[in-house]
Design an enzyme around this catalytic site. Sequence first.
Site, mmCIF file in Angstrom:
data_model
loop_
_atom_site.group_PDB
_atom_site.id
_atom_site.type_symbol
_atom_site.label_atom_id
_atom_site.label_comp_id
_atom_site.label_asym_id
_atom_site.label_seq_id
_atom_site.Cartn_x
_atom_site.Cartn_y
_atom_site.Cartn_z
ATOM 1 N N GLU A 186 0.805 -1.221 0.000
ATOM 2 C CA GLU A 186 0.000 0.000 0.000
ATOM 3 C C GLU A 186 0.842 1.278 0.000
ATOM 4 O O GLU A 186 0.834 2.048 0.975
ATOM 5 C CB GLU A 186 -0.962 0.014 1.188
ATOM 6 C CG GLU A 186 -1.912 -1.171 1.184
ATOM 7 C CD GLU A 186 -3.049 -1.039 2.199
ATOM 8 O OE1 GLU A 186 -3.186 0.027 2.809
ATOM 9 O OE2 GLU A 186 -3.818 -2.008 2.351
ATOM 10 N N GLU A 392 -5.093 -8.523 1.386
ATOM 11 C CA GLU A 392 -5.723 -8.083 2.636
ATOM 12 C C GLU A 392 -7.198 -7.876 2.396
ATOM 13 O O GLU A 392 -7.600 -7.249 1.405
ATOM 14 C CB GLU A 392 -5.146 -6.749 3.129
ATOM 15 C CG GLU A 392 -3.808 -6.874 3.771
ATOM 16 C CD GLU A 392 -3.299 -5.545 4.305
ATOM 17 O OE1 GLU A 392 -4.129 -4.690 4.693
ATOM 18 O OE2 GLU A 392 -2.081 -5.373 4.306
HETATM 19 C C1 GCO Z 1 -2.955 -2.036 5.325
HETATM 20 C C2 GCO Z 1 -2.626 -2.382 6.434
HETATM 21 C C3 GCO Z 1 -2.893 -3.094 7.619
HETATM 22 C C4 GCO Z 1 -4.018 -2.558 8.404
HETATM 23 C C5 GCO Z 1 -5.313 -2.996 7.831
HETATM 24 C C6 GCO Z 1 -6.507 -2.517 8.597
HETATM 25 O O1 GCO Z 1 -2.078 -2.494 4.555
HETATM 26 O O2 GCO Z 1 -3.863 -1.276 5.169
HETATM 27 O O3 GCO Z 1 -1.706 -3.278 5.911
HETATM 28 O O4 GCO Z 1 -1.665 -2.903 8.213
HETATM 29 O O5 GCO Z 1 -3.894 -2.998 9.685
HETATM 30 O O6 GCO Z 1 -5.452 -2.499 6.549
HETATM 31 O O7 GCO Z 1 -6.536 -1.134 8.612
#
Ligand code: GCO
Length: 488
Positions: A186, A392
């Site tokens: 991200e 994710e």
């Molecule tokens: C992301 C994050 C996570 C967060 C999850 C929830 O990449 O956005 O990797 O670290 O914890 O998205 O907000």
Amino acid sequence: MALSPTTSDTTGPSPASGSARPRVRFPAGFLWGASTSSYQIEGGADEDGRTPSIWDTFSHTPGRTERGETGDVACDHYHRYRDDVALMSELGLGAYRFSVSWSRVQPTGRGPAAQRGLDFYRSLADELLGAGITPVLTLYHWDLPQELEDAGGWPERDTALRFADYAGLVADALGDRVKMWTTLNEPWCSAFLGYGSGVHAPGRTEPLAALRAAHHLNLAHGLASTALREALPSDAQLSVSLNPAAVRPRSDSPADRDAARRIDALATRIFTGPMLHGAYDEDLLADTAGITDWSFVRDGDVACAHQPLDGICVNYYTPSVVSAVAGEREAERRDGHGASDHSPWPGADRVAFHQPPGVTTEMGWSVDPGGLTELLLRFHQEAPGVPLYITENGAACADEPDGEGRVHDPERIAYVRSHLAAVHRAMEGGADVRGYFLWSLLDNFEWSYGYSKRFGIVHVDFASQRRTPKSSAHWYADVARTGELAES
Ligand code: GCO
């Protein structure tokens, strides 16, 4: 180079097995995994030569995180990783996505490696492989060594060069064990929450720095990909994890559609442009012309960012509904990423974000699985032939153990079930999706929210470090074991 077998059998309900619910079947070889990241779970913050990352500094700065919480101990995974892998094995997970803490393996962000740091990840990978779990390694999940931030951080070009060195060093140490590699997680959050709204580390609020950071993250991805290809065996698979926006205009008006276009450019195309197509889109450059002429982009940079990929990884939680702000009114900043007086959207100051109606998770994020189908089909079209992964997806719920110590989280099961059905719909539409990684294995340090938001399928009592699989963990284990999902 197919580590995961190809998808063949993606369609059609399987014979109903005693249930009235329609069932969908995922192909054999589909990777069923869970994700975590280093700073969110490891702890061991100053052990074995690790130095502070920007998240150590940020979380130790008063007022930056809820209740001043830090990742100093987190889930103590640095000491408990063997038990955690055993737990994954009990749950029947096929794959585990984790990230490497840069300042644990190369403490100053440059120069020689810290062998004990590398040993930790080698042992973790060995433990996973021993349990038949595929390790999926992310090089950067937001924890830049503080020394590199002190030298200017991602807005400075040199950070991209340092990242390529670091990538090579990790590849040399783990290339014999790990086949699936992701450069960045991200990058939007690193650039725009870190340097734009400042709700993430390093907490800077400089629109120009945010755009420069985005570019240097693109460059870092390209340089690191080249370094990884040189250092890794030829069957290694390289990918990047993006959090593209499923952005929707609130109305069909030209102004609202233009607002959606701007957010799409800043959230998604600012990365997919260089990485997938070798160019920044003209509309993005025009929208941001009041901030920069982009002269920090040097000849060859975007070509460098445009590397062959063996996978595109999509992180998805919720869509964005936007409208144009009329007149002088202030834009609402409610965009789900934390409160700040500064916008994470440089060049889109006149865009307002709206809460869609309907169910929300504990983050206040609306539940809308259609956005995931939409994004997977978009990448299927934009990058034909490149396998897709969801790295994710998950929900924060207010989980607490009941009187018998069990944790029931039906909302999370409903969330994941509906999103898996959405993945399957994208596969029916032709998307070559090879795996799904639930966020997250464990309740953990949720950045500026500290430990107040629980995303895990395994409950963690942070006082005792006791792990308790929630009902979602048992449900997910069943899906992973059978490859089948009963749609509700
Ligand atoms: C992301 C994050 C996570 C967060 C999850 C929830 O990449 O956005 O990797 O670290 O914890 O998205 O907000």
